[in-house]
Structures are given as C-alpha cells and as structure tokens.
Design a protein around this motif. Structure first.
Motif, PDB file in Angstrom:
ATOM      1  N   GLU A  73       9.215 -33.203 -38.829  1.00  0.00           N
ATOM      2  CA  GLU A  73       9.243 -32.135 -37.825  1.00  0.00           C
ATOM      3  C   GLU A  73       8.737 -30.829 -38.447  1.00  0.00           C
ATOM      4  OE1 GLU A  73      10.243 -31.873 -34.543  1.00  0.00           O
ATOM      5  OE2 GLU A  73      11.269 -33.772 -34.185  1.00  0.00           O
ATOM      6  N   ASP A  74       9.294 -30.474 -39.602  1.00  0.00           N
ATOM      7  CA  ASP A  74       8.897 -29.218 -40.246  1.00  0.00           C
ATOM      8  C   ASP A  74       7.469 -29.259 -40.771  1.00  0.00           C
ATOM      9  OD1 ASP A  74      11.028 -27.457 -39.810  1.00  0.00           O
ATOM     10  OD2 ASP A  74      12.181 -28.300 -41.470  1.00  0.00           O
ATOM     11  N   TYR A  76       4.879 -30.936 -39.523  1.00  0.00           N
ATOM     12  CA  TYR A  76       3.915 -30.847 -38.427  1.00  0.00           C
ATOM     13  C   TYR A  76       4.034 -29.559 -37.615  1.00  0.00           C
ATOM     14  CZ  TYR A  76       1.862 -35.392 -39.073  1.00  0.00           C
ATOM     15  OH  TYR A  76       1.161 -36.445 -39.593  1.00  0.00           O
ATOM     16  N   LEU A  77       5.275 -29.162 -37.291  1.00  0.00           N
ATOM     17  CA  LEU A  77       5.422 -28.076 -36.326  1.00  0.00           C
ATOM     18  C   LEU A  77       5.857 -26.745 -36.947  1.00  0.00           C
ATOM     19  CD1 LEU A  77       6.781 -30.192 -33.368  1.00  0.00           C
ATOM     20  CD2 LEU A  77       4.445 -29.396 -33.781  1.00  0.00           C
ATOM     21  N   THR A  78       6.098 -26.730 -38.247  1.00  0.00           N
ATOM     22  CA  THR A  78       6.274 -25.452 -38.950  1.00  0.00           C
ATOM     23  C   THR A  78       5.044 -25.194 -39.806  1.00  0.00           C
ATOM     24  OG1 THR A  78       8.693 -25.565 -38.975  1.00  0.00           O
ATOM     25  CG2 THR A  78       7.668 -24.168 -40.627  1.00  0.00           C
ATOM     26  N   ARG A 124      13.773 -25.760 -34.537  1.00  0.00           N
ATOM     27  CA  ARG A 124      12.594 -24.975 -34.939  1.00  0.00           C
ATOM     28  C   ARG A 124      11.344 -25.490 -34.243  1.00  0.00           C
ATOM     29  NH1 ARG A 124      15.183 -24.858 -39.829  1.00  0.00           N
ATOM     30  NH2 ARG A 124      14.259 -26.800 -40.561  1.00  0.00           N
ATOM     31  N   SER A 125      11.192 -26.802 -34.243  1.00  0.00           N
ATOM     32  CA  SER A 125      10.016 -27.408 -33.619  1.00  0.00           C
ATOM     33  C   SER A 125       9.928 -27.065 -32.144  1.00  0.00           C
ATOM     34  CB  SER A 125      10.047 -28.930 -33.786  1.00  0.00           C
ATOM     35  OG  SER A 125       9.884 -29.289 -35.133  1.00  0.00           O
ATOM     36  N   GLN A 128       8.796 -23.477 -31.694  1.00  0.00           N
ATOM     37  CA  GLN A 128       7.393 -23.269 -32.070  1.00  0.00           C
ATOM     38  C   GLN A 128       6.436 -23.911 -31.075  1.00  0.00           C
ATOM     39  OE1 GLN A 128       8.786 -22.576 -36.585  1.00  0.00           O
ATOM     40  NE2 GLN A 128       8.098 -24.607 -36.106  1.00  0.00           N
ATOM     41  N   LEU A 161       3.532 -36.916 -33.901  1.00  0.00           N
ATOM     42  CA  LEU A 161       4.994 -36.970 -33.946  1.00  0.00           C
ATOM     43  C   LEU A 161       5.544 -38.082 -33.060  1.00  0.00           C
ATOM     44  CD1 LEU A 161       6.214 -33.278 -34.078  1.00  0.00           C
ATOM     45  CD2 LEU A 161       6.768 -35.096 -35.666  1.00  0.00           C
TER      46      LEU A 161
END
Length: 191
Positions: A73-74, A76-78, A124-125, A128, A161
C-alpha cells in the motif's frame, strides 16, 4: 469502529465494491475496496498463534501477509503515487540487505502491531487516492518515473494493487481455512 476484533474499519465512507454503473475511478476504487474487505475478513480476529499459522507447503502467514500488504500500500500509493518517502517502519529498512524483511519480521510483531500497520497504510492510501482522483480521476499522473522515463497513471497503480490483493487474498483464504475452517468468497454483509 467495527465490532470485528483485530480488523477495525474507519468511520469514513468507503465503497464496499465496484458500483454497477459507476465511473472508471469509482469502479477501480470499489474493486480494490472489495479486495481489501475480503482480505480483512480472512485475517480478522486472530491472535498471535493464528497470525503465525502456516500450511505445510508454504512459509506464508497471515501476519506476514498483513505486513507485506501494508508495505505494498505504502510503496504504490505513498512513494509511487505521491513521491513521498516511505513512512516508518519501512524507511528504516535496508531493502538491499533484507529484501524480504516484512515477511521475516512479522513473526516478531504483535497482532496489534500487524493490524495497525495495515490499517494505517490503508488509511494513508485512501486519503492519497481521494486527493489524486479529485484532481484528475484515473488519469492522475504518479510522481514515480519508470526506467524508460514514463509516469504511470493512477489507474495502473490501482490495477496493480487489485492484482496484489487478489493473489494474496487467495493465499489468506487457504491459510484461514486451515486455522478454523472459515471459507467463503465474500465477507458477511455486516462486515
């Protein structure tokens, strides 16, 4: 908060599945959320022994899957989507020296820590993706640049994802069945 121990949902409005007649971005987000929800159901309510349980033919555990998917998750999307550095604990890992750190280290983490890492990464994802989608929908260009100089769009990151969750939810299904017999394709409607 949910009544399901070990897998609590935030109170924000989250799609539970792809809408029947939705936009491209809502369909992608809904599909990812259905995968997350199913994965959460496969992992929910387990203690340390349950999260460390393995089937004989594999080293995978549900705890390892929770930590791995938190990292994904972090990643890819952070990192890829926004260009931000990975947050703790990922930022302190020497990934060249320990490429499978999240899988190995999960065995030392408490259930609360594993569930927490995953929930924090998903939160977070979601934030974002909401921000990126509000700006350009599925066409939002990620900060990440490929080796050949291209910036993928949000749609590709979401599809990646969805594939990652699909693969690992299948693993989780087999592991959870071997723990307590829980089977099924979709969580109960109240989950």
């Amino acid at each position: 908060m949910s009544e399901h121990p070990g897998m609590t949902e935030s109170t924000e409005s989250v799609l539970r599945e792809p809408p029947v007649e939705g936009s491209e971005i809502d369909t992608l987000i809904g599909s990812l959320e259905r995968q997350r929800r199913t994965f959460a159901w496969k992992c929910e309510g387990l203690d340390a022994a349950g999260l460390a349980h393995r089937i004989p033919s594999s080293a995978l555990t549900l705890g390892g899957l929770l930590k791995h998917l938190a990292l994904v998750e972090d990643e890819y999307l952070t990192r890829r989507l926004t260009g931000r550095t990975l947050p703790p604990p990922w930022d302190a890992v020497d990934w060249d020296a320990e490429p499978d750190w999240e899988w190995r280290s999960a065995a030392s983490d408490s259930p609360e820590r594993l569930y927490g890492l995953w929930h924090e990464a998903v939160a977070r994802s979601r934030a974002q993706v909401r921000q990126a989608a509000a700006r350009a929908g599925a066409d939002f260009r990620a900060a990440f640049t490929t080796r050949d100089g291209r910036n993928p769009r949000l749609r590709l990151l979401l599809i990646d994802l969805i594939e990652e969750y699909g693969r690992h939810t299948g693993h989780a299904d087999l592991i959870r069945e071997s723990i307590d017999g829980r089977v099924g394709e979709d969580p109960p409607t109240d989950f």
